[in-house]
Write an enzyme that holds these catalytic residues in place. Structure first.
Site, PDB file in Angstrom:
ATOM      1  N   SER A 156       0.834  -1.198   0.000  1.00 38.28           N
ATOM      2  CA  SER A 156       0.000   0.000   0.000  1.00 38.28           C
ATOM      3  C   SER A 156       0.879   1.264   0.000  1.00 38.28           C
ATOM      4  O   SER A 156       1.658   1.452  -0.936  1.00 38.28           O
ATOM      5  CB  SER A 156      -0.957  -0.061   1.195  1.00 38.28           C
ATOM      6  OG  SER A 156      -1.967   0.898   1.080  1.00 38.28           O
ATOM      7  N   ASP A 238     -10.198  -5.425  -3.622  1.00 33.47           N
ATOM      8  CA  ASP A 238      -9.641  -4.409  -2.718  1.00 33.47           C
ATOM      9  C   ASP A 238     -10.483  -3.142  -2.860  1.00 33.47           C
ATOM     10  O   ASP A 238     -10.578  -2.573  -3.951  1.00 33.47           O
ATOM     11  CB  ASP A 238      -8.182  -4.168  -3.163  1.00 33.47           C
ATOM     12  CG  ASP A 238      -7.437  -3.165  -2.311  1.00 33.47           C
ATOM     13  OD1 ASP A 238      -8.076  -2.291  -1.693  1.00 33.47           O
ATOM     14  OD2 ASP A 238      -6.194  -3.241  -2.298  1.00 33.47           O
ATOM     15  N   HIS A 271      -7.552  -5.800   0.615  1.00 36.27           N
ATOM     16  CA  HIS A 271      -6.336  -5.012   0.876  1.00 36.27           C
ATOM     17  C   HIS A 271      -5.592  -5.507   2.126  1.00 36.27           C
ATOM     18  O   HIS A 271      -4.589  -4.924   2.509  1.00 36.27           O
ATOM     19  CB  HIS A 271      -6.747  -3.544   1.055  1.00 36.27           C
ATOM     20  CG  HIS A 271      -5.635  -2.551   0.897  1.00 36.27           C
ATOM     21  ND1 HIS A 271      -4.992  -2.342  -0.311  1.00 36.27           N
ATOM     22  CD2 HIS A 271      -5.032  -1.693   1.777  1.00 36.27           C
ATOM     23  CE1 HIS A 271      -4.050  -1.412  -0.164  1.00 36.27           C
ATOM     24  NE2 HIS A 271      -4.051  -1.005   1.101  1.00 36.27           N
TER      25      HIS A 271
END
Lengths: 296, 296
Positions: A156, A238, A271
């Site tokens: 991320s 996600d 995610h």
């Protein structure tokens, strides 16, 4: 006093190797800094030193998230790769902070802040690229590591950090990979990037911000000159994929510039660390191959 | 209304399979109960249903600790074994509790409490052995599971639970394993066991308590009649090893009764999930072999 005032927080046996957590006084961050290193176990048939995989974590994380949830060490040991896990921001009591979880502590974005109140402590780009490598050479297990062979990965915000650090330092790393990176943080449809870069650099639209945006950076690469192999995995379920991350923008620009980039979109994955840990083995194998470490 | 008022909390893609978290009204616990199931991914060359590995967690844990930190699902998928993760106690607002972390919520000890105030809700032995198998047959993924082929494992309090449930139900499981089990909870040098059994059963010295003590149970086995293979791992640097757990007492008694028990003591490992996750692969392989599931 130990160099950098280095202190061992804990040493834990894990996956036939050892997980070290350390703390030190960081000149770059004007703050105490915590990081962790997993050192594979000694194996008779492996006479080499362990190359390093630097793993940059995402928003809200510390070194502990990937250590506990990443399912990485089993494969680090198997491939004889050490993993280095820095924190995501300065943490001292006087470091500026914000009530939001996506700014301030836990959200350093791997840039060097130039705008107040962040500029005093939020120098996570320089910390990871310049100070941390020196600190690693001062650790009591430093002789087990090959400090010249390093690859970089992250998740991320940290996936983006891995890409930008690789692009800005093309000779520093053997390979780069990212799990669900925030790939184009200066874009108007990336609220996380807009917020952080505006705070830390004064604007998300300035040259300095663009020089920390992986998609903008790769556009400026001279075709065929960036040789480092890149692996990116993205979960199709996600919730941030289309609202924050935009990984295909980076991938398309990188391919257009002749980069060696592999991109995989995985049905159903979100995610979380359930996604990261699923593909961790393949990332470690990818880096081990580039680092010339053990292949099984 | 769905059977047992079953509700899905979340469905998460992980390690090529799916992690389901569910909640239901438990008649046994007179409480809402949460559990998780990892179902391996469908693979064309595997036409069978997935056998079950029941994993009982330790003090303070819920289903989430092993799901996040156990590094289990990668190997569950590889061996085509589903993992079932119940909670460690009733959790309803009216369930009795204690300020201590080792009694009450998070510390059910896999017994059926007979003493007030615990006897109303703390029936975790009957929950795991009788009600949960029925609830599993009502899940919307029930057809993917082979409910007749089950093995059992666990950590610490749950490692002991795995051993006692196996000994009390010798035909219910194909194999049993434990990570650092509280192996002799009625012993005077096991403060956790003394405290819990005294609270839940009125005494740690009564017949009922001894019938929930793995070491006492195995002593009563007729030599050579308990055929279930058992695997136990213990960390030598576990701070509870000599002060609470005493695994060798169980192992010595089991060997004396002719049981098929493998015991391994590992230098340097502590009581944490870094220890559990290190040996998780070998436990799953051990159970997969006993269950006749996929061997690689």
């Amino acid at each position: 006093m130990a160099p950098f005032n280095l202190k061992t927080i804990s040493v834990t046996r894990a996956h036939h190797g050892t997980l070290h957590r350390l703390q030190h006084d960081s000149e770059t961050l004007s703050s105490v800094a915590t990081f962790a290193v997993f050192v594979p176990g000694a194996v008779e048939d492996f006479k080499d030193k362990f190359p390093l995989l630097l793993y940059l974590s995402g928003l809200t994380c510390t070194d502990e998230n990937v250590a506990q949830k990443g399912c990485a060490f089993e494969h680090c040991h198997a491939r004889r790769v050490a993993m280095v896990m820095p924190d995501t921001s300065p943490r001292g009591d006087d470091a500026a902070d914000d009530e939001a979880w996506d700014l301030g502590k836990g959200a350093g974005f791997y840039v060097d802040a130039s705008a107040a109140p962040w500029s005093r402590h939020y120098k996570t780009y320089s910390y990871v690229t310049k100070e941390l490598p020196k600190v690693l050479r001062a650790c009591d297990f430093a002789d087990a590591l090959d400090h010249e062979r390093v690859s970089i990965s992250g998740h991320s915000m940290g996936g983006h950090g891995a890409l930008t650090l690789a692009l800005r330092n093309p000779n520093a790393y053997a390979s780069a990979s990212a799990f669900a990176p925030i790939a184009n943080p200066t874009a108007s449809d990336c609220p996380w990037g807009q917020k952080a870069l505006k705070a830390y650099l004064g604007s998300a639209d300035c040259d300095e911000a663009k020089s920390h945006d992986a998609t903008e950076l790769v556009k400026s690469v001279e075709a065929g000159t960036f040789k480092m192999p890149i692996l990116i995995d993205q979960g199709a379920a996600d919730s941030f994929y289309k609202t924050q991350l935009h990984p295909e923008r980076f991938v398309d620009a990188a391919k257009e510039r002749g980069c060696d980039v592999t991109y995989r979109l995985h049905d159903g994955y979100d995610h979380s660390y359930f996604f990261v840990s699923t593909f961790m083995r393949e990332h470690i194998e990818f880096h081990a191959a580039a680092l010339g470490s053990l292949k099984i």
